[in-house]
Design an enzyme around this catalytic site. Structure first.
Site, short mmCIF file in Angstrom:
data_model
loop_
_atom_site.label_atom_id
_atom_site.label_comp_id
_atom_site.label_asym_id
_atom_site.label_seq_id
_atom_site.Cartn_x
_atom_site.Cartn_y
_atom_site.Cartn_z
N ASP A 28 -9.57 1.98 2.98
CA ASP A 28 -9.41 1.27 4.25
C ASP A 28 -10.02 2.02 5.43
O ASP A 28 -10.73 1.44 6.25
CB ASP A 28 -7.93 1.00 4.55
CG ASP A 28 -7.40 -0.22 3.83
OD1 ASP A 28 -8.20 -1.12 3.50
OD2 ASP A 28 -6.18 -0.29 3.61
N GLY A 50 0.45 0.78 6.21
CA GLY A 50 -0.54 1.41 5.34
C GLY A 50 -1.93 1.42 5.92
O GLY A 50 -2.65 2.43 5.85
N LYS A 93 0.81 -1.22 0.00
CA LYS A 93 0.00 0.00 0.00
C LYS A 93 0.84 1.27 0.00
O LYS A 93 0.55 2.23 -0.73
CB LYS A 93 -0.95 0.00 1.20
CG LYS A 93 -1.95 -1.15 1.19
CD LYS A 93 -2.80 -1.14 2.44
CE LYS A 93 -3.71 -2.35 2.50
NZ LYS A 93 -4.57 -2.36 3.69
N GLY A 113 -12.75 -8.02 11.87
CA GLY A 113 -12.13 -7.45 10.69
C GLY A 113 -12.91 -7.72 9.42
O GLY A 113 -12.67 -7.07 8.39
N TYR A 147 -8.92 -10.68 9.57
CA TYR A 147 -10.21 -11.36 9.43
C TYR A 147 -10.09 -12.87 9.19
O TYR A 147 -11.09 -13.57 9.12
CB TYR A 147 -11.02 -10.74 8.28
CG TYR A 147 -10.39 -10.86 6.91
CD1 TYR A 147 -10.54 -12.02 6.15
CD2 TYR A 147 -9.63 -9.82 6.39
CE1 TYR A 147 -9.95 -12.13 4.91
CE2 TYR A 147 -9.05 -9.93 5.14
CZ TYR A 147 -9.20 -11.09 4.40
OH TYR A 147 -8.62 -11.20 3.17
N ASN A 197 -4.82 1.56 -1.54
CA ASN A 197 -5.29 0.17 -1.50
C ASN A 197 -6.20 -0.17 -2.67
O ASN A 197 -6.59 -1.32 -2.83
CB ASN A 197 -6.00 -0.13 -0.17
CG ASN A 197 -7.45 0.33 -0.16
OD1 ASN A 197 -7.79 1.38 -0.69
ND2 ASN A 197 -8.32 -0.47 0.45
N ASN A 203 3.72 1.31 18.14
CA ASN A 203 4.40 0.48 17.17
C ASN A 203 5.72 -0.03 17.75
O ASN A 203 6.34 0.62 18.59
CB ASN A 203 4.70 1.28 15.89
CG ASN A 203 5.12 0.40 14.73
OD1 ASN A 203 4.38 -0.50 14.32
ND2 ASN A 203 6.30 0.63 14.20
N ARG A 204 6.12 -1.22 17.29
CA ARG A 204 7.38 -1.81 17.76
C ARG A 204 8.54 -0.86 17.53
O ARG A 204 9.41 -0.70 18.38
CB ARG A 204 7.62 -3.14 17.04
CG ARG A 204 8.86 -3.88 17.50
CD ARG A 204 8.91 -5.27 16.89
NE ARG A 204 8.78 -5.20 15.43
CZ ARG A 204 8.68 -6.28 14.66
NH1 ARG A 204 8.67 -7.49 15.20
NH2 ARG A 204 8.57 -6.15 13.35
N THR A 205 8.56 -0.22 16.37
CA THR A 205 9.55 0.83 16.10
C THR A 205 8.90 2.17 16.41
O THR A 205 8.07 2.66 15.64
CB THR A 205 10.00 0.79 14.62
OG1 THR A 205 10.46 -0.52 14.30
CG2 THR A 205 11.11 1.80 14.37
N ALA A 207 1.91 0.74 12.34
CA ALA A 207 2.14 2.03 11.69
C ALA A 207 2.30 1.88 10.18
O ALA A 207 2.92 2.71 9.53
CB ALA A 207 3.37 2.71 12.29
#
Length: 280
Positions: free
Chosen positions: A104, A131, A66, A245, A224, A88, A151-153, A129
Site C-alpha cells: 500500500d 491499515g 489488513k 485513489g 477510488y 495487504n 483520527n477520530r479516536t 489510523a
C-alpha cells in the site's frame, strides 16, 4: 487448471481489483483468474488457510482485514509489513509457507510521484489510523515528510505516530484527534485521506470542505470508487491539486502482481481498466 487469486474484505462489492488483475493476466497470456470474496475478520484465518489448501496463487486483503492478518501466527510477514503492522498481500509458496507483504505505502508514494508532488520536507496530514494509514505513514516518513496523523479516536493516531517514530525514519510524525484537522490544514502541503469516508455508496461524505482547504494544497484520496469523491470535488473547488485513489490501487496492485507471479504487471492497462469500470 486456472490458478486462482483473490481479494478478501468486508464490504467487498465495490472492489475493482478483479477487473484490474484479470485484465493483466489476460494481457500476459496467464491462465489465471481473480475473484472478490467477502470475509469477516473472525473468519480470516480459516479463509486464508482454506485458500492455501485449495491451491490459490495469492491474495489481497482490504478493509478491515489488513491489521488482523498480522495477528495470524501462520503468516510469515516480511520486515516492512511487520514494521507497518498490516498485511495487504498474501503469497502462497510452493513449500507451503504463507508470506505476508504490504504494498500500500509503495503504491501511495508512486501515485504522488506520478503527480509530481514533492514529499521530502512537506507537511502532510493523514486522516485515519487503520491499515492503509500505517502503510502510507511509514513510507512518507521514510521519504522525509513531516506527518500529522488525524483520527477520530486520538489515541489510535498517537499510537500510530509512536510506532513510526520508533523505527527512526528520516521524517517527523505526531498524532492528534479530529478536532485539530481544520487548523492543521491551513499550513499543510499534502492531505491524504485513508478513511472510507466518501466511498460508494456513501458518496456524500467528506473529511473536509472547500472552505477548509486551500489552493497550495495537494489532496490525495485513496478512495477510488467513485472516481471523483466528494473530497476531491471540494479540493477542486478550493483550487487545490488532486490525486486519485485509482493510482494507488494500480501501483499497489502491480507490486502484488509481481510478488505472486515474478512478472512485471502492465500498470497502464490496469489503470485503463479501472477507469473504464468507474466510468461505465
Amino acid at each position: 487448471m486456472k490458478r486462482v487469486f483473490g481479494v478478501f474484505g468486508d464490504p467487498i462489492g465495490h472492489s475493482l481489483s478483479p477487473a484490474m488483475h484479470n485484465a493483466a493476466f489476460s494481457a500476459l497470456g496467464m491462465d489465471c483468474i481473480y475473484h472478490a470474496f467477502r470475509v469477516r475478520p473472525e473468519n480470516l484465518g480459516k479463509a486464508i488457510l482454506g485458500a492455501g489448501a485449495m491451491g490459490f496463487g495469492g491474495l489481497n486483503l482490504t478493509v478491515p482485514l489488513k491489521e488482523e492478518a498480522l495477528k495470524l501466527d501462520f503468516i510469515k510477514p516480511d520486515p516492512l509489513a511487520e514494521k507497518i503492522g498490516a498485511i495487504n498481500t498474501v503469497v502462497f509458496s510452493e513449500t507451503g509457507e504463507i508470506r505476508g507483504y504490504n504494498t500500500d505505502g509503495l503504491g501511495a508514494i508512486q501515485a504522488l510521484l506520478d503527480a509530481a508532488v514533492e514529499i521530502e520536507g512537506s507537511k502532510v496530514v493523514v486522516t485515519g489510523a487503520g491499515g492503509a494509514a500505517r502503510a502510507v505513514t511509514f513510507q512518507l516518513a521514510a521519504a522525509g515528510a513531516e506527518i500529522t496523523v488525524v483520527n477520530r479516536t486520538a489515541e489510535r493516531a498517537v499510537e500510530l505516530a509512536k510506532d513510526v517514530a520508533a523505527v527512526a525514519l528520516p521524517g517527523k510524525i505526531s498524532g492528534v484527534g479530529l478536532s485539530g484537522l481544520k487548523e492543521l490544514l491551513r499550513d499543510a502541503d499534502i492531505l491524504i485521506n485513508t478513511t472510507t469516508l466518501g466511498m460508494h455508496p456513501n458518496t456524500d461524505t467528506t473529511i473536509a470542505t472547500a472552505e477548509e482547504l486551500h489552493s497550495e494544497l495537494t489532496v490525495f484520496d485513496i478512495v477510488y470508487n467513485p472516481l471523483e469523491t466528494r473530497l476531491l470535488k471540494e479540493a477542486k473547488a478550493a483550487g487545490a491539486k488532486t490525486v486519485s485513489g485509482v493510482l494507488m490501487l494500480v501501483y499497489q496492485g502491480a507490486e502484488a502482481f509481481k510478488l505472486w507471479t515474478g512478472a512485471e504487471a502492465p500498470a497502464e492497462l490496469m489503470k485503463e481498466t479501472v477507469l473504464e469500470a468507474l466510468q461505465a
